[in-house]
Scaffold this active site. Structure first.
Site, PDB file in Angstrom:
ATOM      1  N   ARG A   4      -3.431  23.711   8.535  1.00 56.56           N
ATOM      2  CA  ARG A   4      -4.752  23.264   8.568  1.00 56.56           C
ATOM      3  C   ARG A   4      -5.494  22.488   9.695  1.00 56.56           C
ATOM      4  O   ARG A   4      -6.556  22.913   9.881  1.00 56.56           O
ATOM      5  CB  ARG A   4      -4.681  22.054   7.218  1.00 56.56           C
ATOM      6  CG  ARG A   4      -6.088  21.540   7.000  1.00 56.56           C
ATOM      7  CD  ARG A   4      -6.201  20.743   5.619  1.00 56.56           C
ATOM      8  NE  ARG A   4      -7.279  20.544   5.335  1.00 56.56           N
ATOM      9  CZ  ARG A   4      -8.014  19.205   5.051  1.00 56.56           C
ATOM     10  NH1 ARG A   4      -7.005  18.155   5.180  1.00 56.56           N
ATOM     11  NH2 ARG A   4      -9.116  19.056   4.533  1.00 56.56           N
TER      12      ARG A   4
ATOM     13  N   HIS B 106      -8.941  23.733  11.398  1.00 53.81           N
ATOM     14  CA  HIS B 106     -10.110  22.796  11.792  1.00 53.81           C
ATOM     15  C   HIS B 106     -10.358  22.668  13.140  1.00 53.81           C
ATOM     16  O   HIS B 106     -11.375  22.285  13.474  1.00 53.81           O
ATOM     17  CB  HIS B 106      -9.811  21.283  11.045  1.00 53.81           C
ATOM     18  CG  HIS B 106      -9.893  21.461   9.436  1.00 53.81           C
ATOM     19  ND1 HIS B 106     -10.331  20.226   8.941  1.00 53.81           N
ATOM     20  CD2 HIS B 106      -9.591  22.401   8.397  1.00 53.81           C
ATOM     21  CE1 HIS B 106     -10.455  20.735   7.596  1.00 53.81           C
ATOM     22  NE2 HIS B 106      -9.950  21.696   7.521  1.00 53.81           N
TER      23      HIS B 106
ATOM     24  N   VAL C 275     -14.598  24.356  15.339  1.00 52.32           N
ATOM     25  CA  VAL C 275     -15.320  23.444  15.754  1.00 52.32           C
ATOM     26  C   VAL C 275     -15.024  23.740  17.398  1.00 52.32           C
ATOM     27  O   VAL C 275     -14.151  23.482  17.997  1.00 52.32           O
ATOM     28  CB  VAL C 275     -14.841  21.908  15.557  1.00 52.32           C
ATOM     29  CG1 VAL C 275     -16.013  20.906  16.356  1.00 52.32           C
ATOM     30  CG2 VAL C 275     -14.972  21.666  14.187  1.00 52.32           C
TER      31      VAL C 275
ATOM     32  N   ASP D  79      -9.766  24.781  20.803  1.00 54.81           N
ATOM     33  CA  ASP D  79      -9.765  24.095  22.198  1.00 54.81           C
ATOM     34  C   ASP D  79      -9.037  22.629  22.098  1.00 54.81           C
ATOM     35  O   ASP D  79      -9.182  22.189  22.965  1.00 54.81           O
ATOM     36  CB  ASP D  79     -11.017  24.119  22.650  1.00 54.81           C
ATOM     37  CG  ASP D  79     -11.965  23.030  21.727  1.00 54.81           C
ATOM     38  OD1 ASP D  79     -11.626  22.529  20.536  1.00 54.81           O
ATOM     39  OD2 ASP D  79     -13.216  22.914  21.936  1.00 54.81           O
TER      40      ASP D  79
ATOM     41  N   ASN E  83     -13.350  16.119   7.469  1.00 58.21           N
ATOM     42  CA  ASN E  83     -11.790  16.159   7.851  1.00 58.21           C
ATOM     43  C   ASN E  83     -11.184  14.971   7.023  1.00 58.21           C
ATOM     44  O   ASN E  83     -10.289  14.476   7.055  1.00 58.21           O
ATOM     45  CB  ASN E  83     -11.781  15.837   9.223  1.00 58.21           C
ATOM     46  CG  ASN E  83     -11.955  17.203  10.188  1.00 58.21           C
ATOM     47  OD1 ASN E  83     -11.301  18.254   9.734  1.00 58.21           O
ATOM     48  ND2 ASN E  83     -12.448  16.867  11.296  1.00 58.21           N
TER      49      ASN E  83
ATOM     50  N   HIS F 150      -3.644  28.127   1.339  1.00 63.64           N
ATOM     51  CA  HIS F 150      -3.479  27.228   0.337  1.00 63.64           C
ATOM     52  C   HIS F 150      -2.315  27.442  -0.610  1.00 63.64           C
ATOM     53  O   HIS F 150      -1.916  26.595  -1.952  1.00 63.64           O
ATOM     54  CB  HIS F 150      -4.875  27.139  -0.692  1.00 63.64           C
ATOM     55  CG  HIS F 150      -5.976  26.297   0.196  1.00 63.64           C
ATOM     56  ND1 HIS F 150      -7.259  26.472  -0.328  1.00 63.64           N
ATOM     57  CD2 HIS F 150      -5.955  25.946   1.447  1.00 63.64           C
ATOM     58  CE1 HIS F 150      -7.952  26.125   0.583  1.00 63.64           C
ATOM     59  NE2 HIS F 150      -7.354  25.470   1.773  1.00 63.64           N
ATOM     60  N   THR F 151      -1.440  28.486  -0.316  1.00 57.18           N
ATOM     61  CA  THR F 151      -0.381  28.695  -1.108  1.00 57.18           C
ATOM     62  C   THR F 151       0.715  27.681  -0.794  1.00 57.18           C
ATOM     63  O   THR F 151       1.767  27.500  -1.341  1.00 57.18           O
ATOM     64  CB  THR F 151       0.351  30.227  -0.679  1.00 57.18           C
ATOM     65  OG1 THR F 151       1.409  30.286  -1.425  1.00 57.18           O
ATOM     66  CG2 THR F 151       0.635  30.159   0.633  1.00 57.18           C
TER      67      THR F 151
END
Ligand code: HEM
Ligand SMILES: *[C@@H]1O[C@H](CO)[C@@H](O)[C@H](O)[C@H]1NC(C)=O
Ligand SMILES: *[C@@H]1O[C@H](CO)[C@@H](O)[C@H](O)[C@H]1NC(C)=O
Ligand SMILES: *[C@@H]1O[C@H](CO)[C@@H](O)[C@H](O)[C@H]1NC(C)=O
Length: 337
Positions: free
Chosen positions: A69, A73, A77, A81, A101, A201-202
């Site tokens: 995750r 995320h 954005v 990086d 978040n 999401h498993t």
């Protein structure tokens, strides 16, 4: 009544398509990522990351979910990086506290710190935090029995984070299908990428505040939850926000610690925990996504292959600025001084 908001979504959708076509033309001048970027400077990088991830995932499989995750995320954005890893300081507002978040609900940072420490003693100043996170996410998936793929490397770490972009770009549990699709298109990812990547999401858990509206039927009338386990979910997640907000349950309650395709089966029976996930199967706009859900539910190999390809694409979202102005952070939480 439903026509008006959907028209607005459709307009956003078209605008986003234009933006994504525009932004993909800007990306062309960056050096491409390669598999052998660290071949002479840090030949053991992949082994070191794997060994650390092995420890952490064996001790708690949830750690695999945290890292996967985090990588997602990070990449949504300003590209992959390492911006998600930056802590708040006096002159830098990090992304960790953005509402998308979960106001600080992301975890796994200490694992990345640990790997970074190992790598700094083996090959100081060489391996970027962005690459560490990307490799670690691949290893996380393998360690819970998911597919293998090669990880192109050569990313640089940003000297900035972007709280506002974190709030805008990252999809949320109560968002509709078109909104979510547009956020993926904006990143240069397709509807197929979106459906396959959501298969992450498993593994992992969601907090009550992200599925409360769904189980109490207050998500603007959408996608009623199949009720086989409704009472159990309600006992985990009380109707009123408060002390139960951070109570968690698995998104794939059949095999929560295994990377498999059973997540898609939960969608076929209307039992997707997050409204956003169920949308892929149940939304009236979900003609293409519904087909893909059926396909991945029926064919685990097709899911694994597409997931691998889509993870490489996710990891390929670049921050043009960080190539010009990026660095290899010594500490993943802070820009070098
Ligand atoms: C398609 C849009 C997506 C939405 C709306 C979404 C939303 C969410 C939400 C609300 C949670 C629960 C977080 C919490 O309650 O603390 C979650 C967890 C998670 N997401 Fe997603 N997500 C999406 C796509 C993805 C993608 C593309 C990946 C990775 C490839 C991913 C990986 C994960 C993982 C592994 C977890 C479990 C984390 C844990 O156990 O703490 N998600 N997601
Ligand atoms: C419902 O919950 C029970 C008890 O936790 C579990 O064994 C069962 O697999 C769940 N059923 C479904 C369809 O999720
Ligand atoms: C959190 O979930 C547990 C069951 O997993 C439940 O016993 C507890 O009451 C819940 N907390 C709140 C505040 O509802
Ligand atoms: C990665 O991005 C570069 C442009 O930045 C592009 O040339 C390349 O084809 C992309 N690779 C993949 C696998 O998407």
């Amino acid at each position: 009544m439903a026509v008006y908001p959907s028209l607005i979504s459709l307009q956003c959708f078209i605008v986003f398509i234009c933006i994504s076509i525009f932004s993909s033309t800007v990306a062309a001048s960056e050096p491409p990522l390669t598999l052998d970027y660290y071949k002479s400077t840090c030949p053991n990088v992949f082994d070191i990351v794997r060994k650390e991830m092995e420890c952490h995932v064996l001790s708690d499989p949830r750690n695999a979910a945290f890292i996967v995750r985090l990588h997602f995320h990070d990449c949504f954005v300003q590209g992959c990086d390492g911006s998600i890893l930056l802590d708040d300081t006096i002159d830098l507002r990090g992304e960790k506290r953005a509402s998308t978040n979960g106001l600080n609900s992301l975890k796994g940072f200490r694992i990345i710190d640990k790997i970074k420490n190992e790598l700094e003693s083996e090959c100081p100043g060489i391996v970027s935090c962005a690459d560490i996170l990307t490799i670690a996410a691949r290893d996380a998936v393998i360690l819970v029995d998911g597919p293998y793929w090669d990880v192109p490397v050569g990313r640089k770490d940003s000297k900035t984070a972007n709280y506002d972009l974190a709030s805008q770009n990252i999809p949320t549990a109560n968002e509709g299908l078109l909104g979510i699709i547009s956020k993926f298109l904006y990143q240069g990812l397709s509807v197929t990428d979106m459906v396959a990547l959501s298969g992450a999401h498993t593994i992992g858990m969601a907090r009550c505040e992200n599925f409360r509206a769904r189980i109490y039927g207050t998500t603007s009338g959408k996608n009623p939850l199949a009720d086989s386990n409704l009472s159990e979910l309600k006992s985990i997640c009380p109707a009123m926000s408060g002390p139960g907000d951070n109570n968690v349950t698995a998104m794939d309650n059949v095999t929560p610690d295994l990377f498999d395709n059973s997540f898609y089966h939960t969608l076929l029976t209307g039992e997707g925990l997050l409204n956003s996930d169920q949308e892929m199967y149940s939304s009236v706009y979900g003609i293409e996504t519904r087909k893909l859900v059926h396909k991945y539910a029926a064919d685990p190999v097709a899911f694994f292959n597409q997931f691998s390809d889509s993870m490489v694409k996710l990891g390929n979202i670049t921050n043009s600025d960080s190539f010009v102005d990026g660095e290899v952070r010594r500490n993943c939480r802070f820009v070098n001084t």
